[in-house]
Design a protein around this motif. Structure first.
Motif, mmCIF file in Angstrom:
data_model
loop_
_atom_site.group_PDB
_atom_site.id
_atom_site.type_symbol
_atom_site.label_atom_id
_atom_site.label_comp_id
_atom_site.label_asym_id
_atom_site.label_seq_id
_atom_site.Cartn_x
_atom_site.Cartn_y
_atom_site.Cartn_z
ATOM 1 N N MET A 113 12.575 -65.972 0.323
ATOM 2 C CA MET A 113 13.916 -65.543 0.696
ATOM 3 C C MET A 113 13.938 -65.175 2.173
ATOM 4 S SD MET A 113 15.141 -63.305 -2.592
ATOM 5 C CE MET A 113 16.827 -63.821 -2.334
ATOM 6 N N GLU A 114 15.153 -65.083 2.723
ATOM 7 C CA GLU A 114 15.313 -64.700 4.118
ATOM 8 C C GLU A 114 16.521 -63.783 4.253
ATOM 9 O OE1 GLU A 114 16.555 -66.948 8.212
ATOM 10 O OE2 GLU A 114 14.765 -67.705 7.183
ATOM 11 N N ALA A 115 16.385 -62.779 5.117
ATOM 12 C CA ALA A 115 17.475 -61.835 5.357
ATOM 13 C C ALA A 115 17.573 -61.538 6.844
ATOM 14 C CB ALA A 115 17.246 -60.536 4.589
ATOM 15 N N SER A 116 18.734 -61.129 7.271
ATOM 16 C CA SER A 116 18.921 -60.675 8.646
ATOM 17 C C SER A 116 19.477 -59.262 8.614
ATOM 18 C CB SER A 116 19.864 -61.605 9.414
ATOM 19 O OG SER A 116 21.136 -61.649 8.792
ATOM 20 N N VAL A 117 19.097 -58.467 9.604
ATOM 21 C CA VAL A 117 19.535 -57.076 9.646
ATOM 22 C C VAL A 117 19.446 -56.574 11.079
ATOM 23 C CG1 VAL A 117 17.219 -56.149 9.193
ATOM 24 C CG2 VAL A 117 19.230 -54.800 8.553
ATOM 25 N N THR A 118 20.339 -55.680 11.446
ATOM 26 C CA THR A 118 20.300 -54.993 12.740
ATOM 27 C C THR A 118 20.232 -53.502 12.473
ATOM 28 O OG1 THR A 118 21.610 -56.742 13.799
ATOM 29 C CG2 THR A 118 21.499 -54.615 14.927
ATOM 30 N N LEU A 119 19.250 -52.826 13.060
ATOM 31 C CA LEU A 119 19.007 -51.415 12.777
ATOM 32 C C LEU A 119 19.566 -50.519 13.880
ATOM 33 C CD1 LEU A 119 15.326 -51.780 11.537
ATOM 34 C CD2 LEU A 119 17.389 -51.570 10.139
ATOM 35 N N ASP A 120 20.265 -49.491 13.457
ATOM 36 C CA ASP A 120 20.889 -48.553 14.381
ATOM 37 C C ASP A 120 19.854 -47.639 15.044
ATOM 38 O OD1 ASP A 120 22.440 -45.739 14.865
ATOM 39 O OD2 ASP A 120 23.848 -47.423 14.997
ATOM 40 N N GLU A 121 20.203 -47.102 16.203
ATOM 41 C CA GLU A 121 19.315 -46.188 16.931
ATOM 42 C C GLU A 121 18.979 -44.928 16.144
ATOM 43 O OE1 GLU A 121 21.074 -45.309 20.661
ATOM 44 O OE2 GLU A 121 20.612 -47.263 21.560
ATOM 45 N N LYS A 122 19.819 -44.559 15.182
ATOM 46 C CA LYS A 122 19.565 -43.340 14.413
ATOM 47 C C LYS A 122 18.300 -43.453 13.567
ATOM 48 C CE LYS A 122 22.607 -44.581 10.518
ATOM 49 N NZ LYS A 122 23.832 -44.179 9.791
ATOM 50 N N TYR A 123 17.779 -44.674 13.419
ATOM 51 C CA TYR A 123 16.552 -44.876 12.656
ATOM 52 C C TYR A 123 15.306 -44.887 13.540
ATOM 53 C CZ TYR A 123 19.897 -46.225 9.077
ATOM 54 O OH TYR A 123 20.946 -46.240 8.186
ATOM 55 N N CYS A 124 15.465 -44.515 14.812
ATOM 56 C CA CYS A 124 14.331 -44.504 15.742
ATOM 57 C C CYS A 124 13.453 -43.268 15.541
ATOM 58 C CB CYS A 124 14.818 -44.537 17.188
ATOM 59 S SG CYS A 124 15.438 -46.154 17.721
ATOM 60 N N ALA A 125 12.131 -43.489 15.587
ATOM 61 C CA ALA A 125 11.185 -42.374 15.588
ATOM 62 C C ALA A 125 10.997 -41.858 17.010
ATOM 63 C CB ALA A 125 9.847 -42.833 15.022
ATOM 64 N N PHE A 126 11.022 -42.778 17.968
ATOM 65 C CA PHE A 126 10.947 -42.490 19.395
ATOM 66 C C PHE A 126 11.995 -43.359 20.074
ATOM 67 C CE2 PHE A 126 6.674 -42.045 17.614
ATOM 68 C CZ PHE A 126 6.404 -40.713 17.933
ATOM 69 N N PRO A 127 12.390 -43.046 21.298
ATOM 70 C CA PRO A 127 13.397 -43.868 21.975
ATOM 71 C C PRO A 127 12.993 -45.346 21.991
ATOM 72 C CG PRO A 127 13.049 -41.844 23.194
ATOM 73 C CD PRO A 127 11.995 -41.868 22.114
ATOM 74 N N GLY A 128 13.855 -46.185 21.447
ATOM 75 C CA GLY A 128 13.607 -47.617 21.459
ATOM 76 C C GLY A 128 12.636 -48.127 20.410
ATOM 77 N N ILE A 129 12.176 -47.253 19.492
ATOM 78 C CA ILE A 129 11.191 -47.660 18.486
ATOM 79 C C ILE A 129 11.653 -47.202 17.102
ATOM 80 C CG2 ILE A 129 8.803 -47.503 17.704
ATOM 81 C CD1 ILE A 129 7.979 -46.941 20.576
ATOM 82 N N ILE A 130 11.906 -48.153 16.220
ATOM 83 C CA ILE A 130 12.340 -47.842 14.859
ATOM 84 C C ILE A 130 11.198 -47.213 14.057
ATOM 85 C CG2 ILE A 130 13.071 -48.885 12.666
ATOM 86 C CD1 ILE A 130 15.320 -48.753 14.673
ATOM 87 N N ASN A 131 11.528 -46.229 13.247
ATOM 88 C CA ASN A 131 10.551 -45.569 12.386
ATOM 89 C C ASN A 131 9.895 -46.569 11.439
ATOM 90 O OD1 ASN A 131 9.773 -44.129 9.770
ATOM 91 N ND2 ASN A 131 10.135 -42.405 11.136
ATOM 92 N N GLY A 132 8.584 -46.463 11.267
ATOM 93 C CA GLY A 132 7.858 -47.393 10.411
ATOM 94 C C GLY A 132 8.291 -47.350 8.955
ATOM 95 N N GLY A 133 8.781 -46.195 8.515
ATOM 96 C CA GLY A 133 9.243 -46.086 7.138
ATOM 97 C C GLY A 133 10.454 -46.954 6.859
ATOM 98 N N ILE A 134 11.265 -47.188 7.883
ATOM 99 C CA ILE A 134 12.426 -48.058 7.730
ATOM 100 C C ILE A 134 11.973 -49.504 7.518
ATOM 101 C CG2 ILE A 134 14.475 -48.973 8.869
ATOM 102 C CD1 ILE A 134 14.770 -46.096 7.929
ATOM 103 N N ILE A 135 10.932 -49.908 8.247
ATOM 104 C CA ILE A 135 10.370 -51.251 8.070
ATOM 105 C C ILE A 135 9.827 -51.389 6.650
ATOM 106 C CG2 ILE A 135 8.767 -52.965 8.972
ATOM 107 C CD1 ILE A 135 10.993 -51.867 10.928
#
Length: 246
Positions: A113-135
């Motif tokens: 399967m394939e999906a597309s998604v865009t993650l908001d800044e509110k899910y960042c652990a650090f500036p510009g880096i998404i939290n690993g738990g979201i991945i």
């Protein structure tokens, strides 16, 4: 960043089959034969359709009712599996009705399967880096849907069964940025089923998270042109229950 994270016993608790054998060109077993009311032979998908089931609510050309039995889907835009099978789900990762969720939308592809998604800044652990738990949540949901749809197809069922995450290993290759188009891809590696009493079917799924880029990808051996590999995962997803509705 290249540290691995192993997760046990999680699971996207949405809808998610049953019995058969094989992958890719072997992905779907030939359906058992049923008889319609006129006494003529028809495939199992045709039989379910004759009984009033919407066998392909996604309207996908890759559904086995199309590839095996030539039953064309209804006209209209293809739906993601979440909207087609569990429109009222409030799962944080993939529920169409989750107000503050990630709204992952997964579509059928050959052997995955394939999906597309865009993650908001509110899910960042650090500036510009998404939290690993979201991945992890993205892989958890996408992997479960991949497993559930595979089992559904193999069992010739009108709806997917419930599956949960048994084990998942994630390697974070690069930091994941917010506000960028991301792709989640899955590939079925192995399906195990048993007739033993109490045993549960499991599906081994390979996962990738990629970022769309304007230049061809390089390194890691992952991704296609214009894609950057951000994370990989390997998960085992176990069938927990038969058909159920949220």
């Amino acid at each position: 960043m290249s540290n691995g994270v192993r997760v046990h016993g999680g699971g996207c608790r949405g809808e998610r089959s049953f019995h058969s054998t094989s992958l890719t060109g072997q992905l779907y077993r030939k359906s058992p034969i049923a008889r319609d009311e006129e006494g003529g032979k028809s495939g199992q998908w045709a039989f379910l359709r004759h009984r009033g089931y919407d066998v392909n609510p996604c309207k996908s050309q890759l559904h086995p009712s199309v590839t095996l039995e030539g039953i064309e889907p209804e006209s209209g835009e293809e739906l993601c599996v979440q909207e087609a099978y569990t429109p009222e789900s409030v799962c944080f990762g993939c529920g169409p009705s989750a107000k503050d969720g990630l709204t992952l939308r997964s579509f059928r592809r050959i052997n995955g399967m394939e999906a597309s998604v865009t993650l908001d800044e509110k899910y960042c652990a650090f500036p510009g880096i998404i939290n690993g738990g979201i991945i992890s949540a993205l892989f958890d949901c996408h992997g479960n849907w991949t497993a559930a749809m595979t089992l559904m197809d193999r069992g010739c069922l009108p709806k997917p069964p419930l599956t949960l995450t048994y084990e998942m290993l994630i390697t974070y290759e690069e930091p994941t940025p917010p506000n960028e188009e991301l792709i989640v891809r899955s590939r079925i590696l192995e399906v195990k089923e048993s007739d033993s009493v109490g045993s549960k079917a499991t599906v081994h799924v390979e996962l990738e998270l990629l970022q769309k880029t304007s230049t061809p990808s390089a390194g890691h051996g992952g991704g296609e042109g214009g894609e950057k590999l951000l994370a990989t995962g390997s998960g085992i997803f176990k069938k927990l229950g038969a058909l159920r509705a949220l």
